[in-house]
Design an enzyme around this catalytic site. Structure first.
Site, PDB file in Angstrom:
ATOM      1  N   VAL A   1       0.842  -1.209   0.000  1.00 48.67           N
ATOM      2  CA  VAL A   1       0.000   0.000   0.000  1.00 48.67           C
ATOM      3  C   VAL A   1       0.878   1.262   0.000  1.00 48.67           C
ATOM      4  CG1 VAL A   1      -1.778   1.286   1.252  1.00 48.67           C
ATOM      5  CG2 VAL A   1      -1.890  -1.211   1.159  1.00 48.67           C
TER       6      VAL A   1
ATOM      7  N   LYS B   1      -7.089  -1.409  10.706  1.00 50.39           N
ATOM      8  CA  LYS B   1      -8.387  -1.685  11.350  1.00 50.39           C
ATOM      9  C   LYS B   1      -8.225  -2.284  12.749  1.00 50.39           C
ATOM     10  CE  LYS B   1      -7.226  -5.058   8.279  1.00 50.39           C
ATOM     11  NZ  LYS B   1      -7.222  -5.559   6.939  1.00 50.39           N
TER      12      LYS B   1
ATOM     13  N   GLU C   1      -9.952   6.177   6.333  1.00 54.02           N
ATOM     14  CA  GLU C   1     -10.886   5.662   5.323  1.00 54.02           C
ATOM     15  C   GLU C   1     -10.496   4.262   4.840  1.00 54.02           C
ATOM     16  OE1 GLU C   1     -13.921   7.245   3.771  1.00 54.02           O
ATOM     17  OE2 GLU C   1     -13.870   5.074   3.634  1.00 54.02           O
TER      18      GLU C   1
ATOM     19  N   VAL D   1     -11.507   0.352   6.494  1.00 53.06           N
ATOM     20  CA  VAL D   1     -12.710  -0.464   6.275  1.00 53.06           C
ATOM     21  C   VAL D   1     -13.020  -0.514   4.787  1.00 53.06           C
ATOM     22  CG1 VAL D   1     -15.156  -0.762   6.820  1.00 53.06           C
ATOM     23  CG2 VAL D   1     -13.635   0.285   8.509  1.00 53.06           C
TER      24      VAL D   1
ATOM     25  N   ILE E   1     -13.539   1.552  -0.865  1.00 52.59           N
ATOM     26  CA  ILE E   1     -14.922   2.052  -0.798  1.00 52.59           C
ATOM     27  C   ILE E   1     -14.999   3.185   0.232  1.00 52.59           C
ATOM     28  CG2 ILE E   1     -17.334   1.463  -0.304  1.00 52.59           C
ATOM     29  CD1 ILE E   1     -16.676  -1.457  -0.848  1.00 52.59           C
TER      30      ILE E   1
ATOM     31  N   GLY F   1      -2.636 -12.925  -2.312  1.00 49.50           N
ATOM     32  CA  GLY F   1      -2.362 -11.741  -1.474  1.00 49.50           C
ATOM     33  C   GLY F   1      -3.600 -11.131  -0.848  1.00 49.50           C
TER      34      GLY F   1
ATOM     35  N   ASP G   1     -11.101 -10.083  11.279  1.00 51.17           N
ATOM     36  CA  ASP G   1     -10.837  -8.907  10.429  1.00 51.17           C
ATOM     37  C   ASP G   1     -12.152  -8.160  10.158  1.00 51.17           C
ATOM     38  OD1 ASP G   1      -9.062  -7.465   8.322  1.00 51.17           O
ATOM     39  OD2 ASP G   1     -10.788  -8.166   7.169  1.00 51.17           O
TER      40      ASP G   1
ATOM     41  N   LYS H   1     -13.488  -4.233  11.438  1.00 54.34           N
ATOM     42  CA  LYS H   1     -14.079  -3.216  10.554  1.00 54.34           C
ATOM     43  C   LYS H   1     -15.497  -2.851  11.032  1.00 54.34           C
ATOM     44  CE  LYS H   1     -11.310  -5.065   6.757  1.00 54.34           C
ATOM     45  NZ  LYS H   1     -11.255  -6.081   5.708  1.00 54.34           N
TER      46      LYS H   1
ATOM     47  N   GLY I   1      -6.044  -4.479  -1.720  1.00 52.67           N
ATOM     48  CA  GLY I   1      -5.210  -4.254  -2.900  1.00 52.67           C
ATOM     49  C   GLY I   1      -4.503  -2.924  -2.774  1.00 52.67           C
TER      50      GLY I   1
HETATM   51  N1  HSE Z   1      -7.656  -9.600   4.466  1.00 58.12           N
HETATM   52  C1  HSE Z   1      -8.503  -8.500   4.185  1.00 58.12           C
HETATM   53  C2  HSE Z   1      -9.635  -9.003   3.294  1.00 58.12           C
HETATM   54  C3  HSE Z   1      -7.725  -7.409   3.513  1.00 58.12           C
HETATM   55  O1  HSE Z   1      -9.569 -10.140   2.827  1.00 58.12           O
HETATM   56  O2  HSE Z   1     -10.595  -8.297   3.080  1.00 58.12           O
HETATM   57  C4  HSE Z   1      -8.381  -6.083   3.544  1.00 58.12           C
HETATM   58  O3  HSE Z   1      -8.624  -5.612   4.816  1.00 58.12           O
END
Ligand code: HSE
Length: 420
Positions: free
Chosen positions: A12, A100, A122, A125, A129, A180, A194, A198, A295
């Site tokens: 990123v 997050k 931003e 989450v 988007i 990835g 995860d 969020k 991504g």
């Molecule tokens: N591992 C997370 C997903 C990456 O699959 O959405 C983005 O937060």
């Protein structure tokens, strides 16, 4: 010129530098000032990276540099980035993070520390988007009735492939890691954590709810079986991992789990690694947000939008978008009080009286069966796949444990909540 330091120059961070260069004209026009990445922090200085900024392995080199206006935190983890971000804010630097997990644990402390200093997130989450912007700015006239989000791309990708291409769980998890999509520790994805991180961030903005991951119901996708997929297809459901926030009276339910959701709902059509979030406001009705949840470029797009915002406004508005409690008396609902419909799968001996016992245990808890399929499997055994009418989480949990200890079922029953 606004000078930016990046702590954690991975995928990123590299995209942030590249987009700031590629789209310099438009970014400068929108920000009203040139935004320049000047330095970055990495763990391993000998690894070759595709950036031209000065690199160091010590965050203090950036934090103590008074010429740096904004710190971009892209490290991952919780306590280490917390220390970095806290110090940056104490030094008066604006902060942008995509982290997050950090916010799931420390958002309220950070809001207090930040005060009037801009703290933006931003990208934390649903990657690209602009859902934070939507909730914190675009939908502020509304009481938020519910948020239902596909906010983990890894799980969505895996479920899509498991259902539509019959690819087994282990193989598709490995593929998601190779592509990835997954977190460094993929149990964060498949275990629902995860998505929970969020969801907690969204719930703070929408409801002012201060909860930690351990306070809410979190389940993942590890137990989805071929039989569940067969049942879903038979009854025209998609299977999705959803983060759900729902307001009922003065309680807010927060939960992450897989659901059976009717195929004709818009959110059921969000496939592959994409994210999708439905927000229902009392005045606006349903709004739906769709896009890349992860991504390099998509996430960097959100990070840069935050930097542009900081350049435009200088000091920010409160991090979570409010100063006083949002709604007096609004609290987190107990996990036991969640009410929904359920799908249950259990393996039983295929002999007389078994179905009656199952129905009795459910009936004694006021759980009413809506649909049922019985699929013969190994010799003298059958899978019972059934769905219920709406009932309480506490009752279903008690019925499941009673079924397990009653000797009627051959192994622990599986359960998926139905969202319709
Ligand atoms: N591992 C997370 C997903 C990456 O699959 O959405 C983005 O937060």
């Amino acid at each position: 010129m606004l000078k930016v330091g990046i702590v954690g120059v991975g995928t990123v961070g590299t995209s942030v530098c590249k987009i700031l260069e590629d789209n310099k004209d438009i970014i400068t026009a929108r920000a009203g000032i040139e935004i320049v990445p000047v330095a970055g922090v990495v763990n391993n200085l000998s690894k070759k990276r595709d950036v031209s900024i000065k690199l160091t392995d010590n965050p203090d080199d950036l934090l103590n540099d008074d010429s740096i206006d904004v710190i971009i935190e892209l490290m991952g983890g919780v306590e280490e980035p917390y220390a970095v971000v806290k110090k940056a804010l104490e030094k008066g630097k604006a902060v942008v993070t995509a982290n997050k997990a950090l916010l799931a644990y420390h958002r309220y402390e950070l809001q207090a520390i930040a005060g009037d200093i801009a703290f933006e997130y931003e990208a934390a989450v649903a990657g690209g988007i602009p859902i934070i912007n939507a909730l914190r700015d675009g939908l502020t006239a509304n009481h938020i009735e519910s948020i239902r989000g596909i906010i983990n791309g890894t799980c969505n990708y895996m479920l899509d492939k498991m259902i539509n291409e019959n690819i087994p769980y282990d193989i598709i998890l490995k593929e998601a890691q190779e592509l990835g999509y997954a977190e460094a520790d993929p149990t964060f994805d498949v275990g629902g954590f995860d998505a929970a991180h969020k969801l907690l961030i969204l719930a703070s903005i929408a409801y002012g709810i201060d909860a930690k991951p351990e306070d809410i119901l979190i389940e993942g996708i590890e137990n989805i079986s071929a039989e569940d997929i067969e049942f879903a297809k038979e009854f025209n459901y998609a299977i999705k991992l959803l983060g759900i926030a729902k307001k009922k009276d003065n309680k807010v339910e927060l939960r992450v789990h897989s659901v059976l959701i009717p195929n004709d709902e818009m959110i059921a059509k969000v496939d592959g690694v994409m994210n999708g979030i439905s927000v229902i406001g009392d005045k606006v009705g349903e709004t739906l947000f769709y896009g890349a949840g992860a991504g390099g470029d998509a996430t960097a797009s959100a990070v840069i939008a935050n930097i542009i915002d900081i350049a435009r406004k200088g000091k920010g508005s409160p991090m979570l978008g409010f100063k006083k409690p949002l709604e007096d008396g609004l609290t987190l609902a107990s996990k036991d009080d969640i009410e929904t419909k359920y799908y249950l799968r259990m393996q039983v001996e295929d002999k007389s009286g078994v179905l009656a016992k199952v129905a009795t245990i459910l009936g004694n808890k006021n759980i009413s069966i809506k649909t049922m399929l019985q699929k013969p499997c190994d010799k003298d055994k059958a899978n019972l796949l059934l769905s219920t009418h709406t009932c309480k989480e506490k009752d279903i949990k008690e019925a499941l444990s009673e079924l397990e200890s009653s000797g009627v079922v051959l192994s622990a029953p599986a359960m998926i909540r139905i969202e319709e």
